[in-house]
Design an enzyme around this catalytic site. Structure first.
Site, PDB file in Angstrom:
ATOM      1  N   ILE A  64     -15.107   5.807   5.916  1.00 11.13           N
ATOM      2  CA  ILE A  64     -15.731   4.800   6.772  1.00 11.13           C
ATOM      3  C   ILE A  64     -14.955   4.762   8.072  1.00 11.13           C
ATOM      4  CG2 ILE A  64     -16.311   2.343   6.976  1.00 11.13           C
ATOM      5  CD1 ILE A  64     -16.671   2.321   3.960  1.00 11.13           C
ATOM      6  N   LYS A  66       0.669  -1.239   6.915  1.00  7.43           N
ATOM      7  CA  LYS A  66       0.425  -2.463   7.668  1.00  7.43           C
ATOM      8  C   LYS A  66       1.625  -2.850   8.537  1.00  7.43           C
ATOM      9  CE  LYS A  66      -1.915  -3.671   3.427  1.00  7.43           C
ATOM     10  NZ  LYS A  66      -1.727  -4.385   2.159  1.00  7.43           N
ATOM     11  N   ARG A 115       1.580  -6.286  -7.977  1.00 10.28           N
ATOM     12  CA  ARG A 115       2.894  -6.823  -7.624  1.00 10.28           C
ATOM     13  C   ARG A 115       2.730  -7.879  -6.544  1.00 10.28           C
ATOM     14  NH1 ARG A 115       3.202  -4.557  -2.662  1.00 10.28           N
ATOM     15  NH2 ARG A 115       2.366  -2.450  -2.391  1.00 10.28           N
ATOM     16  N   LYS A 164      -8.021  11.657  -1.319  1.00  9.83           N
ATOM     17  CA  LYS A 164      -6.979  10.675  -1.629  1.00  9.83           C
ATOM     18  C   LYS A 164      -6.291  11.019  -2.945  1.00  9.83           C
ATOM     19  CE  LYS A 164      -7.980   6.333  -0.827  1.00  9.83           C
ATOM     20  NZ  LYS A 164      -8.682   5.017  -0.842  1.00  9.83           N
TER      21      LYS A 164
END
Length: 500
Positions: free
Chosen positions: A205, A239, A294, A160
């Protein structure tokens, strides 16, 4: 305490409208900024004043710090609200705003900088014994050592970007033979996207839930959480559907996650609205992922279940006011779901679609909220995120919220671009979503273009039927009006005119 009398919204689209509306309710004067591509956008007309930042490209407009600050000083602005995206998590911009004596409606620039680096965030949170995914707490510099750590953790692992977000600079490594190639890709993408090639590794995971906690903190050290949101329905690590509260965690886990979220905020002296994100495994073990400094896209679902206007609270916090409630005052009431309506072709790997909104009629009715920044006839610019709107429904329980969402999607009439509406309807009706056993792999496991075709056909049929009904109603109204005109007799104006 410094009262905010005039606020500049350094953003566009639905979030600009969201902030402007609350500011108007608070009797605060508003300034909108826009690019040439957004000259006719609703937020430009809604604000009390509007100024053009430049050409369409983000770097020439919404990312132009110098122009935003110059206009703010010229127009006597007391505060700047950055919304989400663009400059909202830019520590240098927040610092410059503060130096100009203008209130930044958000956290301190120091908190943004700390939490903007996933490694720095992990280090800060570790002082409070926050559960972490096994992995490195520092950037990978020695690949031999990194491979040894990966072996200890056990494959699969995740590489990452430290400064990353939105799935960029992120690579899954299934076996050691793939390590070097995936590392190179992750570093390259991190450098391109964020100007920082630092990466770290952690255990991947395989079937996680993505659950986040909304927090609010004031400048007096008071911090509360506003419970959780389930954000596991994603494409490309971004999302598409969120809901509050999560169906996936039990009461004790909810309490513990809330406590940890407050500790994460406390670790960096946080104030304003923020979100602490966790991943949760099948055994209810949760691990700190990151903090977003934010307002989140999905904040409306939290507002609906708690009754707290997050934008209003952000403005009050920026004025220096203390929070008007404590943790025991906040409770969960009902259930809310948000579907992000993107101009994307879900049947083609969710690629962005461009075009004009030839038809645009959002749904109405009890328990339905639409946050949008477009109108019928407007083009979808290719320069920005393709989010058209956020469709949110609220019910006394999850079953009612889902039913309202399906009804609202069926009533949402959009023609001219491909959207994610049919995909969202597919999710709402899928048994795995309904029973709550889904995870972040939902799209890969259950979604296909063939399944979407069924939903698209039904959605198009409903839209066509709605438009036909409206057209028929217009014709009936017109005919009725014509009969009324004929029955009314000769025009009095014409009679008087003849007598002149």
């Amino acid at each position: 305490m410094k009262e905010i009398k005039k606020i500049l919204v350094a953003n566009r689209g639905e979030i600009a409208m969201r902030i402007l509306r609350t500011a108007r309710e608070m009797n605060i004067a508003t300034v909108a900024v826009f690019s040439e591509a957004d000259r006719s956008a609703p937020h430009v007309r809604f604000a009390d004043q509007a100024v053009c930042l430049g050409m369409a490209a983000s770097q020439d407009s919404y990312l132009n710090q110098d122009k935003i600050l110059s206009f703010s000083k010229e127009l006597g602005v007391d505060a700047i609200h950055p919304g989400y995206g663009f400059l909202s998590e830019n520590a240098d911009f927040a610092r410059r705003v503060e130096q100009e004596g203008i209130a930044f409606v958000g956290p301190s620039w120091q908190a943004i900088r700390t939490m903007g680096s996933k490694l720095a965030a992990k280090e800060a949170a570790s002082a409070y014994a926050i559960p972490m995914v096994p992995g490195t707490l520092e950037a990978v510099t020695d690949r031999v050592q990194a491979k040894m750590i990966a072996q200890e953790i056990g494959y699969p692992i995740l590489i990452k970007a430290s400064a990353g977000g939105g799935g960029k600079g992120m690579r899954i490594v299934e076996q050691e033979a793939d390590f070097d190639a995936q590392m190179d890709r992750a570093v390259s993408e991190a450098e391109t996207s964020f100007g920082d090639g630092s990466v770290f590794i952690e255990k991947y995971i395989t079937a996680p839930k993505h659950i986040e906690i909304q927090i609010l903190g004031d400048q007096h050290g008071n911090i509360v959480h506003l419970y959780d949101r389930e954000c596991s329905i994603q494409r490309r690590h971004q999302k598409v559907i969120e809901e509050a509260p999560s169906i996936s965690i039990d009461a004790s886990t909810r309490v513990e996650m809330g406590r940890c979220a407050i500790d994460v905020a406390r670790s960096c002296g946080y104030y304003g609205a923020g979100t602490v994100e966790f991943i949760v495994d099948s055994d209810q073990n949760f691990y700190f992922l990151e903090m977003n400094t934010r307002l989140q896209v999905e904040h409306p679902v939290t507002e609906l279940i708690t009754g707290v206007d997050l934008v209003k609270q952000m403005i009050h916090i920026a004025e220096g006011r203390a929070l008007p409630f404590v943790q025991s005052d906040i409770s969960i009431r009902g259930h809310a779901i948000e579907s992000r309506v993107y101009a994307e072709d879900a049947s083609n790997n969710f690629l962005p679609d461009v075009g004009t909104l030839h038809t645009y009629r959002p749904p109405l009715g009890n328990g339905v909220r639409v946050d949008d920044g477009f109108e019928q006839g407007m083009p979808i610019p290719i320069y920005y995120d393709p989010l058209i709107s956020k469709l949110i429904t609220y019910g006394t329980d999850r079953e009612e919220a889902i039913a309202k969402m399906i009804r609202a999607i069926d009533e949402y009439a959009i023609q001219g671009v491909q959207t994610t509406l049919a995909f969202c309807r597919f999710v709402m009706k899928h048994p795995v979503f309904i029973n709550g056993s889904f995870d972040t792999n939902f799209v890969a496991q259950y979604f296909s273009a063939q399944e979407l075709g069924k939903e698209t056909s039904q959605q198009e049929g409903l839209v066509a039927a709605l438009m036909a009904w409206e057209q028929q109603k217009k014709e009936v109204d017109f005919q009725s009006g014509a009969e009324e005109i004929q029955l009314a007799g000769p025009s009095k104006w014409r009679s008087k005119r003849r007598n002149l």
